[in-house]
Write a protein that holds these residues in place. Structure first.
Motif, PDB file in Angstrom:
ATOM      1  N   SER A   1      -8.186  -3.151  -9.353  1.00  0.00           N
ATOM      2  CA  SER A   1      -8.602  -3.256  -7.947  1.00  0.00           C
ATOM      3  C   SER A   1      -8.683  -1.880  -7.297  1.00  0.00           C
ATOM      4  CB  SER A   1      -7.638  -4.171  -7.170  1.00  0.00           C
ATOM      5  OG  SER A   1      -6.377  -3.563  -6.972  1.00  0.00           O
TER       6      SER A   1
ATOM      7  N   CYS B   1       0.830  -1.207   0.000  1.00  0.00           N
ATOM      8  CA  CYS B   1       0.000   0.000   0.000  1.00  0.00           C
ATOM      9  C   CYS B   1       0.863   1.256   0.000  1.00  0.00           C
ATOM     10  CB  CYS B   1      -0.938   0.009   1.203  1.00  0.00           C
ATOM     11  SG  CYS B   1      -2.346  -1.119   1.040  1.00  0.00           S
TER      12      CYS B   1
ATOM     13  N   GLN C   1      -9.359  -7.231   0.275  1.00  0.00           N
ATOM     14  CA  GLN C   1      -9.479  -8.479  -0.480  1.00  0.00           C
ATOM     15  C   GLN C   1      -9.418  -8.245  -1.984  1.00  0.00           C
ATOM     16  OE1 GLN C   1      -9.290 -11.554   0.879  1.00  0.00           O
ATOM     17  NE2 GLN C   1      -8.888 -10.296   2.696  1.00  0.00           N
ATOM     18  N   LEU C   2      -9.736  -7.043  -2.426  1.00  0.00           N
ATOM     19  CA  LEU C   2      -9.581  -6.722  -3.844  1.00  0.00           C
ATOM     20  C   LEU C   2      -8.110  -6.752  -4.237  1.00  0.00           C
ATOM     21  CD1 LEU C   2     -12.169  -3.874  -4.485  1.00  0.00           C
ATOM     22  CD2 LEU C   2     -12.014  -6.028  -5.736  1.00  0.00           C
TER      23      LEU C   2
ATOM     24  N   PHE D   1      -6.574   0.401   0.792  1.00  0.00           N
ATOM     25  CA  PHE D   1      -7.844  -0.142   0.329  1.00  0.00           C
ATOM     26  C   PHE D   1      -8.913  -0.147   1.417  1.00  0.00           C
ATOM     27  CE2 PHE D   1      -5.033  -1.480  -2.914  1.00  0.00           C
ATOM     28  CZ  PHE D   1      -5.788  -1.780  -4.032  1.00  0.00           C
ATOM     29  N   LYS D   2     -10.138   0.176   1.004  1.00  0.00           N
ATOM     30  CA  LYS D   2     -11.288  -0.024   1.899  1.00  0.00           C
ATOM     31  C   LYS D   2     -11.562  -1.524   2.031  1.00  0.00           C
ATOM     32  CE  LYS D   2     -13.487   4.173   0.047  1.00  0.00           C
ATOM     33  NZ  LYS D   2     -12.785   4.190  -1.265  1.00  0.00           N
ATOM     34  N   ASN D   3     -11.392  -2.230   0.910  1.00  0.00           N
ATOM     35  CA  ASN D   3     -11.592  -3.678   0.869  1.00  0.00           C
ATOM     36  C   ASN D   3     -10.279  -4.339   0.454  1.00  0.00           C
ATOM     37  OD1 ASN D   3     -12.370  -6.333   0.550  1.00  0.00           O
ATOM     38  ND2 ASN D   3     -13.680  -5.960  -1.221  1.00  0.00           N
TER      39      ASN D   3
ATOM     40  N   ASP E   1     -12.178  -0.341  -5.907  1.00  0.00           N
ATOM     41  CA  ASP E   1     -12.217  -0.016  -4.478  1.00  0.00           C
ATOM     42  C   ASP E   1     -12.527   1.455  -4.243  1.00  0.00           C
ATOM     43  OD1 ASP E   1     -11.549  -1.166  -1.692  1.00  0.00           O
ATOM     44  OD2 ASP E   1     -10.325   0.660  -1.761  1.00  0.00           O
ATOM     45  N   SER E   2     -11.945   2.310  -5.065  1.00  0.00           N
ATOM     46  CA  SER E   2     -12.088   3.755  -4.853  1.00  0.00           C
ATOM     47  C   SER E   2     -13.255   4.356  -5.624  1.00  0.00           C
ATOM     48  CB  SER E   2     -10.807   4.476  -5.270  1.00  0.00           C
ATOM     49  OG  SER E   2     -10.610   4.376  -6.679  1.00  0.00           O
TER      50      SER E   2
END
Length: 243
Positions: A131, A18, A29-30, A25-27, A135-136
């Motif tokens: 991804s 990151c 897993q993406l 990421f908010k998620n 995500d965004s």
């Protein structure tokens, strides 16, 4: 944070990647899916994300070239875009992001050198782009990320420095400086066909220039990677001509 050979788990490497991406990421897993090869889990691999990321990348690069080079015709812009989205260029970006440290591979693919396989690295770059977009939901963020990755590459493609492959550019530099051609040696072949990894060494007759060793899923790819790194090394030596 230190840079290990690879992270033992996605969770361990997540903060580091990151930070390289400049996005959290908010998620998560993406991002995990974007790093997962089908050899580990064919139902949750990066392949669908790579499909979307390929389209996103092509659009962003096309728009960037359209604005950067207003005098170029459609044919020239098409060739430039093809250069910037080809596998070899995506591998350069993957190496800057250190993606080989984060790939999630099955045992057989790991053993066969998949962590450094050009096709996997290139696909993962495109999957990560998708991804981030999903995500965004922010296309502006995607454009900024691509522009950051490609800042120097777009300038170089405009100067036609990357329109030729690395081996050709290395050969031309050496010939221009009246030096012998580079010597490429196959050091090893790891694994069995079709999942082989080739280890190649490149040597040039330039003082203070050390041999370069690279791996690839074909001998040609390994030689191209060697040549690219050799070009970078020669440029740092401040020789009379630049590659």
């Amino acid at each position: 944070m230190t840079n290990p050979t690879y992270f033992s788990s996605f969770e361990q490497g997540y903060p580091y990647l990151c930070s390289k991406l400049g996005y959290t990421f908010k998620n998560p897993q993406l991002l995990r899916q974007a790093l997962t090869h089908r050899s580990f889990d064919p139902k949750k691999s990066y392949e669908r994300l790579e499909f979307l990321g390929d389209a996103l990348l092509g659009m962003v690069i096309a728009e960037a070239l359209f604005h950067h080079f207003p005098r170029h015709d459609e044919g020239k812009l098409t060739r430039m875009r093809a250069t910037l989205v080809r596998q070899e260029t995506l591998v350069q970006i993957a190496e800057k992001l250190e993606l080989s440290n984060h790939l999630i591979l099955g045992a057989g693919e790991k053993k066969g050198g998949g962590r450094h396989r050009a096709s996997i690295l290139a696909d993962a770059v495109e999957a990560i782009l998708a991804s981030v977009y999903l995500d965004s939901g922010d296309m502006g963020l995607v454009k900024s990320m691509v522009q950051c990755w490609y800042e120097f590459l777009i300038r170089e493609v405009g100067e036609e420095k990357v329109l030729k492959d690395a081996k050709s550019r290395l050969q031309e530099w050496l010939q221009g400086n009246k030096l012998p051609l580079p010597n490429y040696t196959l050091l090893d072949t790891i694994g069995n066909a079709p999942n082989q990894t080739f280890v190649v060494e490149c040597v040039v007759a330039v003082t203070d220039c050390i041999p370069i060793t690279e791996t690839g899923e074909s001998r040609r790819i390994a030689e191209q990677k060697c040549a690219e790194r050799m070009i970078n090394q020669l440029n740092k030596l401040e020789k009379p001509k630049s590659l």
